[in-house]
Design a protein around this motif. Sequence first.
Motif, PDB file in Angstrom:
ATOM      1  N   PRO A 188       0.816  -1.215   0.000  1.00 44.16           N
ATOM      2  CA  PRO A 188       0.000   0.000   0.000  1.00 44.16           C
ATOM      3  C   PRO A 188       0.851   1.268   0.000  1.00 44.16           C
ATOM      4  CG  PRO A 188      -0.834  -1.576   1.591  1.00 44.16           C
ATOM      5  CD  PRO A 188       0.489  -2.095   1.133  1.00 44.16           C
ATOM      6  N   PHE A 189       0.299   2.316  -0.591  1.00 42.94           N
ATOM      7  CA  PHE A 189       0.975   3.607  -0.682  1.00 42.94           C
ATOM      8  C   PHE A 189       0.099   4.686  -0.047  1.00 42.94           C
ATOM      9  CE2 PHE A 189       3.816   1.625  -3.510  1.00 42.94           C
ATOM     10  CZ  PHE A 189       4.792   2.505  -3.944  1.00 42.94           C
ATOM     11  N   GLN A 190       0.762   5.682   0.505  1.00 43.55           N
ATOM     12  CA  GLN A 190       0.134   6.966   0.812  1.00 43.55           C
ATOM     13  C   GLN A 190       0.870   8.029   0.000  1.00 43.55           C
ATOM     14  OE1 GLN A 190       0.651   9.568   4.504  1.00 43.55           O
ATOM     15  NE2 GLN A 190      -1.286   8.528   4.964  1.00 43.55           N
ATOM     16  N   ILE A 191       0.128   8.816  -0.778  1.00 41.38           N
ATOM     17  CA  ILE A 191       0.721   9.788  -1.702  1.00 41.38           C
ATOM     18  C   ILE A 191       0.146  11.159  -1.378  1.00 41.38           C
ATOM     19  CG2 ILE A 191       1.040  10.416  -4.125  1.00 41.38           C
ATOM     20  CD1 ILE A 191       0.354   7.395  -4.738  1.00 41.38           C
ATOM     21  N   LEU A 192       1.003  12.082  -0.970  1.00 40.46           N
ATOM     22  CA  LEU A 192       0.596  13.442  -0.648  1.00 40.46           C
ATOM     23  C   LEU A 192       1.280  14.401  -1.612  1.00 40.46           C
ATOM     24  CD1 LEU A 192      -0.162  11.877   1.963  1.00 40.46           C
ATOM     25  CD2 LEU A 192       0.444  13.929   3.255  1.00 40.46           C
ATOM     26  N   HIS A 193       0.503  15.354  -2.144  1.00 39.89           N
ATOM     27  CA  HIS A 193       1.042  16.247  -3.174  1.00 39.89           C
ATOM     28  C   HIS A 193       0.350  17.601  -3.052  1.00 39.89           C
ATOM     29  CE1 HIS A 193       3.530  15.527  -6.954  1.00 39.89           C
ATOM     30  NE2 HIS A 193       3.317  16.841  -6.958  1.00 39.89           N
ATOM     31  N   GLY A 194       1.113  18.673  -3.143  1.00 37.88           N
ATOM     32  CA  GLY A 194       0.534  20.001  -3.139  1.00 37.88           C
ATOM     33  C   GLY A 194      -0.245  20.271  -4.412  1.00 37.88           C
ATOM     34  N   ASP A 195      -1.416  20.907  -4.278  1.00 38.93           N
ATOM     35  CA  ASP A 195      -2.232  21.135  -5.473  1.00 38.93           C
ATOM     36  C   ASP A 195      -1.743  22.308  -6.315  1.00 38.93           C
ATOM     37  OD1 ASP A 195      -3.101  23.347  -4.015  1.00 38.93           O
ATOM     38  OD2 ASP A 195      -5.177  22.661  -3.820  1.00 38.93           O
ATOM     39  N   ARG A 196      -0.672  22.991  -5.856  1.00 41.46           N
ATOM     40  CA  ARG A 196      -0.080  24.071  -6.643  1.00 41.46           C
ATOM     41  C   ARG A 196       1.409  23.838  -6.876  1.00 41.46           C
ATOM     42  NH1 ARG A 196      -2.940  29.523  -4.031  1.00 41.46           N
ATOM     43  NH2 ARG A 196      -5.093  28.771  -4.207  1.00 41.46           N
ATOM     44  N   ASP A 197       1.794  22.584  -6.951  1.00 36.99           N
ATOM     45  CA  ASP A 197       3.212  22.257  -7.125  1.00 36.99           C
ATOM     46  C   ASP A 197       3.678  22.697  -8.512  1.00 36.99           C
ATOM     47  OD1 ASP A 197       5.763  20.944  -7.367  1.00 36.99           O
ATOM     48  OD2 ASP A 197       5.118  19.525  -5.821  1.00 36.99           O
ATOM     49  N   THR A 198       4.660  23.596  -8.550  1.00 36.10           N
ATOM     50  CA  THR A 198       5.191  24.105  -9.813  1.00 36.10           C
ATOM     51  C   THR A 198       6.467  23.391 -10.243  1.00 36.10           C
ATOM     52  OG1 THR A 198       6.391  25.841  -8.623  1.00 36.10           O
ATOM     53  CG2 THR A 198       4.193  26.393  -9.453  1.00 36.10           C
ATOM     54  N   VAL A 199       6.938  22.439  -9.448  1.00 39.75           N
ATOM     55  CA  VAL A 199       8.155  21.686  -9.774  1.00 39.75           C
ATOM     56  C   VAL A 199       7.799  20.301 -10.301  1.00 39.75           C
ATOM     57  CG1 VAL A 199      10.319  20.742  -8.863  1.00 39.75           C
ATOM     58  CG2 VAL A 199       9.499  22.980  -8.064  1.00 39.75           C
ATOM     59  N   ILE A 200       7.001  19.567  -9.555  1.00 40.93           N
ATOM     60  CA  ILE A 200       6.486  18.258  -9.982  1.00 40.93           C
ATOM     61  C   ILE A 200       4.964  18.350  -9.931  1.00 40.93           C
ATOM     62  CG2 ILE A 200       6.389  15.790  -9.489  1.00 40.93           C
ATOM     63  CD1 ILE A 200       9.158  16.052  -8.208  1.00 40.93           C
ATOM     64  N   PRO A 201       4.305  18.433 -11.058  1.00 38.75           N
ATOM     65  CA  PRO A 201       2.854  18.666 -11.070  1.00 38.75           C
ATOM     66  C   PRO A 201       2.093  17.598 -10.293  1.00 38.75           C
ATOM     67  CG  PRO A 201       3.777  18.937 -13.269  1.00 38.75           C
ATOM     68  CD  PRO A 201       4.870  18.359 -12.414  1.00 38.75           C
ATOM     69  N   VAL A 202       0.973  18.018  -9.710  1.00 41.01           N
ATOM     70  CA  VAL A 202       0.157  17.107  -8.931  1.00 41.01           C
ATOM     71  C   VAL A 202      -0.327  15.931  -9.778  1.00 41.01           C
ATOM     72  CG1 VAL A 202      -1.992  18.364  -9.359  1.00 41.01           C
ATOM     73  CG2 VAL A 202      -1.741  17.011  -7.254  1.00 41.01           C
ATOM     74  N   ALA A 203      -0.384  16.106 -11.087  1.00 42.02           N
ATOM     75  CA  ALA A 203      -0.787  15.000 -11.959  1.00 42.02           C
ATOM     76  C   ALA A 203       0.148  13.802 -11.837  1.00 42.02           C
ATOM     77  CB  ALA A 203      -0.832  15.472 -13.419  1.00 42.02           C
ATOM     78  N   GLN A 204       1.400  14.022 -11.446  1.00 36.08           N
ATOM     79  CA  GLN A 204       2.320  12.896 -11.258  1.00 36.08           C
ATOM     80  C   GLN A 204       1.871  12.022 -10.093  1.00 36.08           C
ATOM     81  OE1 GLN A 204       6.100  12.537 -12.393  1.00 36.08           O
ATOM     82  NE2 GLN A 204       5.408  13.516 -14.272  1.00 36.08           N
TER      83      GLN A 204
END
Length: 284
Positions: free
Chosen positions: A217-233
């Motif tokens: 299992p994974f937990q994936i947290l991502h900023g919705d305004r990430d300008t370096v690695i887009p949240v789509a990743q």
Amino acid sequence: MHPRLAPFLAPPDPTVLPLPPAAHPADGVRLLRAVPYAVHDGGRPLELDVWLPEETPGEPLPVVVFVHGGAWRTGLRDDPGPRFRTWRPGPFARLARAGFAVVCPDYRLSGEAVFPAPLHDLGAALEWLRTRAADLGIDPERVVAWGESAGGQLAALLALTTTPALRGCVVWYGATDLTAAPPHTPEAALLGGPAADAPERAREASPVARVRPGAPPFQILHGDRDTVIPVAQGEALAAALEAAGTAADFRTVAAADHLWIGATEADVERCFASLLDFVRSRTR
């Protein structure tokens, strides 16, 4: 050279070197700093830090392996990002107080070796942990990987490729698809060139392409305004995991750019609390 000298000139075996004396950076915490775990011919020794509870528990400790970021070309093994540098106690000490061993390894950077070298290094760190488990009082069968940014990509690959399987993986704003990496980018430096020149290596370096049935299992947290690695990743990795039948807890952090820049302090605290909850659930 006389043959009898050869054993003494060979590099030391990190699996039998004595462990360093413990430091005490926070109440209730022991720290074994800069422990060699791999020695490469012609390269620097690779080291790791081990954070442990002060009191030895009655059973072996579950383990969190933290993989640092830095665009694969820089970074420090004990740095989980700028939003945590003022925490007292810091994230690793908090995890140790909660009953976990935290292991923070070096790995070869893109100026030293191209992919898959850093992934091989992390695999060697896991092997070292298995060898020294009794010395450290840890349980090598209860390991969760945690990585941020470039370290998130490497932690994900570690969780997707390691045998025996890890218990889980936490990815903070990590790159998950390097198959379109253009020239003159950190991704291209990791691959040794643009993805178009090394498509198979780019695929092997992309967690979305390495997802398999039976992954932890994974937990994936991502900023919705990430300008370096887009949240789509992050979204793409979660979708691939779910399609393979693996649990993927994907969450966005409101107003957060890369490194949690722009997030509220409360949201940063929640990111850490989510990590702690996930690790507990996966290592019981």
